[in-house]
Design an enzyme around this catalytic site. Structure first.
Site, PDB file in Angstrom:
ATOM      1  N   ARG A  17       0.474  -0.692   0.278  1.00  0.00           N
ATOM      2  CA  ARG A  17      -0.258   0.425   0.164  1.00  0.00           C
ATOM      3  C   ARG A  17       0.928   1.125   0.468  1.00  0.00           C
ATOM      4  NH1 ARG A  17      -4.148  -0.300   4.626  1.00  0.00           N
ATOM      5  NH2 ARG A  17      -4.483   1.119   3.200  1.00  0.00           N
ATOM      6  N   GLY A 143      -8.515  -1.702  13.694  1.00  0.00           N
ATOM      7  CA  GLY A 143      -9.887  -3.050  14.175  1.00  0.00           C
ATOM      8  C   GLY A 143     -10.441  -1.926  15.631  1.00  0.00           C
ATOM      9  N   ASN A 172      -7.856  -1.028  18.388  1.00  0.00           N
ATOM     10  CA  ASN A 172      -6.692  -1.766  18.887  1.00  0.00           C
ATOM     11  C   ASN A 172      -5.397  -1.251  17.846  1.00  0.00           C
ATOM     12  OD1 ASN A 172      -4.775  -4.011  18.605  1.00  0.00           O
ATOM     13  ND2 ASN A 172      -5.532  -5.212  17.097  1.00  0.00           N
ATOM     14  N   ASN A 362      43.096  29.119   6.302  1.00  0.00           N
ATOM     15  CA  ASN A 362      42.184  29.715   5.802  1.00  0.00           C
ATOM     16  C   ASN A 362      41.628  29.154   4.377  1.00  0.00           C
ATOM     17  OD1 ASN A 362      40.914  32.334   4.655  1.00  0.00           O
ATOM     18  ND2 ASN A 362      40.701  33.163   6.441  1.00  0.00           N
ATOM     19  N   ALA A 365      37.276  31.556  -0.771  1.00  0.00           N
ATOM     20  CA  ALA A 365      36.493  31.216  -1.638  1.00  0.00           C
ATOM     21  C   ALA A 365      36.913  30.417  -2.867  1.00  0.00           C
ATOM     22  CB  ALA A 365      35.829  31.936  -2.286  1.00  0.00           C
ATOM     23  N   ARG A 425      50.366  30.088 -12.777  1.00  0.00           N
ATOM     24  CA  ARG A 425      49.132  31.134 -12.931  1.00  0.00           C
ATOM     25  C   ARG A 425      50.219  31.221 -14.444  1.00  0.00           C
ATOM     26  NH1 ARG A 425      48.457  35.816  -9.049  1.00  0.00           N
ATOM     27  NH2 ARG A 425      47.186  34.569  -7.652  1.00  0.00           N
TER      28      ARG A 425
HETATM   29  C1  UD1 Z   1      -4.136  -4.969  12.171  1.00  0.00           C
HETATM   30  C2  UD1 Z   1      -4.139  -4.696  13.016  1.00  0.00           C
HETATM   31  C3  UD1 Z   1      -5.807  -4.199  13.655  1.00  0.00           C
HETATM   32  C4  UD1 Z   1      -5.147  -2.689  14.003  1.00  0.00           C
HETATM   33  C5  UD1 Z   1      -3.899  -2.007  12.933  1.00  0.00           C
HETATM   34  C6  UD1 Z   1      -3.316  -1.405  13.941  1.00  0.00           C
HETATM   35  C7  UD1 Z   1      -4.819  -7.315  13.169  1.00  0.00           C
HETATM   36  C8  UD1 Z   1      -5.935  -8.602  12.109  1.00  0.00           C
HETATM   37  N1  UD1 Z   1      -5.175  -6.412  12.449  1.00  0.00           N
HETATM   38  O1  UD1 Z   1      -4.480  -4.072  11.241  1.00  0.00           O
HETATM   39  O2  UD1 Z   1      -6.775  -4.651  14.348  1.00  0.00           O
HETATM   40  O3  UD1 Z   1      -6.094  -1.409  14.020  1.00  0.00           O
HETATM   41  O4  UD1 Z   1      -3.227  -3.377  12.986  1.00  0.00           O
HETATM   42  O5  UD1 Z   1      -2.344  -0.317  13.094  1.00  0.00           O
HETATM   43  O6  UD1 Z   1      -4.007  -7.784  13.357  1.00  0.00           O
HETATM   44  N2  UD1 Z   1       2.088  -8.643   9.173  1.00  0.00           N
HETATM   45  C9  UD1 Z   1       3.441  -9.412   8.939  1.00  0.00           C
HETATM   46  N3  UD1 Z   1       2.395 -11.243   8.747  1.00  0.00           N
HETATM   47  C10 UD1 Z   1       1.393 -10.770   7.999  1.00  0.00           C
HETATM   48  C11 UD1 Z   1       0.443 -10.089   8.707  1.00  0.00           C
HETATM   49  C12 UD1 Z   1       1.340  -8.228   9.208  1.00  0.00           C
HETATM   50  O7  UD1 Z   1       4.385  -9.863   9.721  1.00  0.00           O
HETATM   51  O8  UD1 Z   1       0.797 -11.864   7.205  1.00  0.00           O
HETATM   52  C13 UD1 Z   1       2.848  -7.507  10.155  1.00  0.00           C
HETATM   53  C14 UD1 Z   1       2.834  -5.997   9.669  1.00  0.00           C
HETATM   54  O9  UD1 Z   1       4.386  -6.329   8.782  1.00  0.00           O
HETATM   55  C15 UD1 Z   1       2.204  -5.156  10.111  1.00  0.00           C
HETATM   56  C16 UD1 Z   1       1.405  -6.083  11.121  1.00  0.00           C
HETATM   57  O10 UD1 Z   1       2.079  -7.194  10.657  1.00  0.00           O
HETATM   58  O11 UD1 Z   1       4.071  -5.277  10.713  1.00  0.00           O
HETATM   59  C17 UD1 Z   1       0.461  -5.453  11.459  1.00  0.00           C
HETATM   60  O12 UD1 Z   1       0.143  -5.790   9.877  1.00  0.00           O
HETATM   61  P1  UD1 Z   1      -1.048  -5.168   9.014  1.00  0.00           P
HETATM   62  O13 UD1 Z   1      -1.079  -5.611   7.717  1.00  0.00           O
HETATM   63  O14 UD1 Z   1      -0.674  -3.240   8.692  1.00  0.00           O
HETATM   64  O15 UD1 Z   1      -2.529  -4.831   9.434  1.00  0.00           O
HETATM   65  P2  UD1 Z   1      -3.042  -3.249   9.572  1.00  0.00           P
HETATM   66  O16 UD1 Z   1      -4.474  -3.770   8.858  1.00  0.00           O
HETATM   67  O17 UD1 Z   1      -2.845  -2.131   9.784  1.00  0.00           O
END
Ligand code: UD1
Ligand code: MG
Length: 453
Positions: A17, A143, A172, A362, A365, A425
């Protein structure tokens, strides 16, 4: 005895994204990858372990973890099947039996150590799961926390939420703490029957409740828990981090004339009574000595500035620039991998690269150290008290002795001994009255032409 902890950092996001080929957690904030901010705030003591879950092929992320927290265990999530699936990649680390298991996201970089500590309090009081919540100005995408009295009943992801649930602004933050004894059991029960078909960590709450375990919420501010999924959120987090760094610098006694125009790095270090004029950018690795003045429009990275030095306006200090006490580096002067000793001055329009400038020298320039031949870099040594006349080219490798003079406009290719004058020079030609004779001749010719027409 203090409880032991394991913190699992989820860093397997692909940044799709962000529309960028750079892994999301390596996007910089205040001069450091997002991930560095998260790792820096995790406790460093023998009772605190760290695990990081990374995506396959993200070698740069694993390398960053090894550099920033060499003791951290690294786990690879081969398929991106959701946050709970990501956490379970670190099952071996969880099985080691820490009292508290904390889960933080690599894309939530402004979280503080104090908040993480606060999250552990309800665990010590018997909760099985603790979620970090915040009131979102615009809750879209987060969330939602569904409460039953002071207990957390469930977390509903945006895509699965009813219109009524979407109106909830308590969200969350993505940080969760699990009691170690329940962690693996809860995580392994999570399924993927939701709108996205992912294993949601957030489902741990409803599962805990069906097992009659306690789930609670600790609240914090939105600024601290901004989750970064897009470049626009990256920019907001940068702004929040900059506000924090400027406030800290001001509280430390630094004079920032127009704080909102100063860009700092997380590791910028100021001495006492430093003044920074408007519009200055500090990249990583900068230290500034007592009483130094940084004037407007300067750009400084990986450089050390001595006490009472004056830098700028419009100066550029690149990696390895080291300025001693009372050094002056003025407008349109670029310094790279160069030590400038106390009291030396380069006040206008110069390039000093791969050089050593002795005390009180020194630099006139337009002086250029010609350090690069297209293949290799070469060094220039300028002795203490030397005087480099304006518009000189010092073709490296070359040494200018202490106290020597370089005549303006010289191209110096051979070493110059101490206290010598070097002049490279051609002889000046002087023709007295020539300009006047020239003008008279031209005017006469023009007049003759006008008459004949
Ligand atoms: C997540 C939360 C959401 C919260 C939000 C806060 C879940 C299901 N949702 O959503 O409730 O409000 O973060 O920012 O947890 N990642 C992995 N592996 C995966 C998926 C994700 O490592 O398979 C990591 C991503 O790199 C990231 C983090 O987990 O650092 C969160 O994943 P992301 O896809 O950003 O979740 P959000 O949609 O932001
Ligand atoms: Mg996110």
């Amino acid at each position: 005895m203090e409880r032991s902890s394991l913190t699992i950092v989820l860093a397997a996001g692909d940044g799709s994204r962000m529309r960028s080929s750079v892994p999301k957690v390596l996007n910089p904030i205040a001069g450091e990858p997002m991930l560095a901010h998260v790792l820096a705030n995790l406790p460093r003591d023998p009772r605190s372990a760290v695990a990081v879950v990374v995506a396959p092929h993200h070698d740069a992320v694993a390398a960053a973890v090894r550099r920033l927290r060499p003791e951290a265990a690294i786990f690879v999530q081969k398929e991106r099947l959701g946050t709970a699936h990501a956490v379970l990649q670190a099952a071996d680390a969880i099985a080691a039996g820490a009292d508290d298991v904390l889960i933080v996201f690599g894309d939530t970089p402004l979280i503080t150590a104090a908040t993480l500590q606060r999250l552990r309090v309800p665990l010590a009081q018997g909760s099985a799961v603790v979620v970090l919540g915040f009131r979102a100005a615009v809750p879209t995408g987060y969330g939602r926390l569904i409460m039953e009295g002071d207990q957390l009943a469930a977390i509903r992801e945006e895509n699965d939420a009813s219109p009524l649930e979407r109106m909830i602004t308590l969200c969350n933050a993505g940080v969760m703490a699990l009691a170690g004894r329940n962690a693996l059991n809860l995580l392994r029960r999570i399924g993927n029957g939701n709108a996205k078909g992912e294993y949601y960590l957030t489902d741990a709450i409803e599962i805990a409740r069906t097992l009659e375990l306690k789930a609670s919420v600790v609240e914090t501010t939105e600024d601290e828990v901004r989750g970064i999924n897009t470049k626009s959120q990256l920019a907001e987090a940068e702004a929040a981090m900059q506000r924090k760094l400027r406030d800290a610098a001001l509280a430390d006694g630094v004079t920032l004339v127009a704080p909102e125009t100063i860009y700092l790095a997380a590791d910028t270090r100021f001495g006492r009574d430093v003044t920074v004029e408007p519009f200055v950018v500090f990249g990583p690795g900068v230290t500034i000595g007592d009483g130094a003045v940084i004037r407007s429009f300067s750009h400084i990275a990986e450089a050390a500035i001595g006490a009472r030095a004056i830098v700028g306006p419009y100066a550029r200090l690149r990696p390895g620039a080291m300025l001693g006490e009372n050094v002056h580096v003025g407008n349109f002067v670029e310094v790279k991998a160069t030590m400038i000793e106390a009291g030396a001055k380069a006040n206008h329009l110069a390039y000093l690269g791969d050089a050593h400038v002795g005390a009180n020298a020194n630099i006139g320039a337009g002086t250029t150290t010609c350090n690069y031949d297209g293949f290799d870099k070469h060094r220039t040594e300028i002795g203490a008290g030397a005087f480099i006349g304006s518009n000189s080219a010092l073709v490296a490798p070359v040494k200018i002795g202490a106290g020597a003079y370089v005549g303006s406009g010289s191209v110096v290719t051979k070493d110059v001994p101490t206290d010598a004058l070097v002049l490279e020079r051609s002889q000046q030609t002087l023709k007295p009255g020539w300009a006047q004779r020239f003008r008279e001749m031209k005017l006469k010719a023009k007049a003759a032409l006008t008459r004949s027409q």
